[in-house]
Scaffold this motif. Structure first.
Motif: not given
Length: 412
Positions: A355-381
């Motif tokens: 799959x040619x996407x920036x974030x690819x999940x196995x058995x999880x919601x796509x709603x986690x694609x987020x700077x805060x959820x990834x441990x980056x603090x806030x995100x710029x985009x």
């Protein structure tokens, strides 16, 4: 007008480039504190934007993006605090080599300089973007949409006071108050002042910036995000994940817009998924095989498979194999986030590789694609391009590099 902002930002960037970690962190904490203290004023100005938005006929998704309340303001302030706790991305030694002639060459991270951000009806971006730019040593010029102008002006005034209170340049963060199309076009042409331009918003906005800007652009993408229910999926898990990914917040780019379901399980999976989505009155648009299982869902057109709805609508495509699922997703995806629900580890691995996407999940919601959820603090985009940055963009993605070369008289 905008040239003045550019001149001010260039000057502020020089001060930020040499600011130490402590003063940048104090600025972020001062912003967080000021947001909480001034939340009533922020909500008051936001109510003006909401009323104007309702009168202008904004849909529920856009109004949700626009709305600020005490809880959301606290979340924005907490984002600033989180960023203050992250490591400083500037001045990191990335590589070092000593050449045969004795030159010592060091590669270090450093701020980009001045970043421009064009965005739409999401006033939280005003603070999130400013916080990340400040921590990474960059000055920022923000240009939001007319829908959020009163909220943005209030937030900007509060941030500028906070930044100045700790000794950083007040104009480290600035807002373009002219919300006409001309101001947006002018910002795209400010290559003498901006080192980078980042658009956040609709596909139309992003396309306009990419096609018209003379400033280097980091492309953040719209989100036609898919979830594929494989033939070996845990159906109950799939239904829970899809309900979350679709309905937890419909107005965001990482919400699920498209389902792909293996034909071997669609008879069991789709009714279970529909039962969950019915709780939020989600309109389902499916192909013929999906409608044969659930006749009361709407018929999907070809356009539905490529649409980012940002609404209580979802499309369903039936496939006969993992290969067909991957082919369909890569064709219609915007390169944002996709997920596979499966108990087959081999299928999961193949899906995640192909799959040619920036974030690819196995058995999880796509709603986690987020700077805060990834441990980056806030995100710029969320970057959907492949050069420099991809996926949620945090502090490191807002820096560049420079070489520092130390000699003792060498000539060539």
């Amino acid at each position: 007008m905008l040239e003045t902002l550019g001149i001010n930002a260039k000057k502020a960037a020089q001060g930020l480039a040499t600011a130490d970690t402590d003063i940048k962190n104090r600025a972020l904490l001062a912003i967080a504190d000021a947001l909480i203290k001034n939340k009533d004023y922020i909500i008051e100005r936001n109510c003006v934007d909401l009323e104007n938005g309702k009168n202008a006929g904004l849909n529920a998704g856009l109004l949700d993006r626009l709305m600020l309340d005490g809880e959301r303001i606290k979340g924005i302030a907490d984002g600033c605090i989180s960023v203050s706790k992250l490591d400083d991305p500037c001045g990191i030694l990335l590589d070092e080599v000593t050449r045969p002639n004795g030159l010592v060459i060091k590669k270090v991270s450093c701020p980009m300089g001045v970043i421009g951000i064009i965005f739409e009806a999401r006033p939280n971006v005003t603070v999130d973007a400013a916080a990340l730019c400040l921590k990474s040593g960059n000055a920022v010029i923000l240009r939001g949409g007319k829908e959020a102008i009163e909220s943005n002006k209030a937030l900007m005034s509060i941030m500028q006071d906070a930044v100045q209170s700790v000794g950083l340049p007040r104009l480290s963060v600035q807002l373009v108050e002219d919300t006409s199309r001309q101001s947006s076009v002018e910002l795209m042409k400010m290559k003498d002042y901006l080192d980078c331009l980042i658009p956040r918003g609709s596909a139309g906005l992003i396309r306009a910036v990419v096609e018209n800007s003379t400033v280097p652009v980091i492309e953040t993408g719209s989100g036609n995000c898919h979830i594929y229910v494989d033939e070996s999926a845990d159906i109950n898990m799939a239904a829970r994940i899809i309900f979350n990914a679709k309905t937890q917040r419909i107005s965001v780019c990482n919400a699920c817009e498209s389902l792909v379901i293996h034909s071997a399980v669609i008879g069991k999976a789709l009714p279970a998924i529909k039962a969950e989505l019915d709780k939020k009155h989600v309109v389902i648009r499916g192909d013929e095989r999906a409608r044969s299982v659930c006749p009361d869902i709407e018929a999907a057109s070809e356009a539905d498979f490529g649409t980012e709805y940002l609404d209580y609508i979802i499309s369903v495509k039936t496939v006969d194999s993992l290969d067909e699922a991957i082919e369909h997703i890569n064709k219609y995806s915007t390169g944002h986030s996709e997920s596979i629900i499966t108990e087959n580890e081999e299928n999961a691995r193949e899906f995640m590789q192909r799959i040619d996407s920036s974030s690819v999940y196995h058995n999880a919601s796509t709603r986690f694609t987020d700077g805060g959820e990834f441990g980056l603090g806030a995100e710029i985009g969320i970057s959907t391009q492949k050069l420099h940055a991809r996926g949620p963009m945090g502090l490191r993605e807002l820096t560049t590099t420079k070489y520092l070369i130390f000699g003792n008289g060498q000539i060539r």
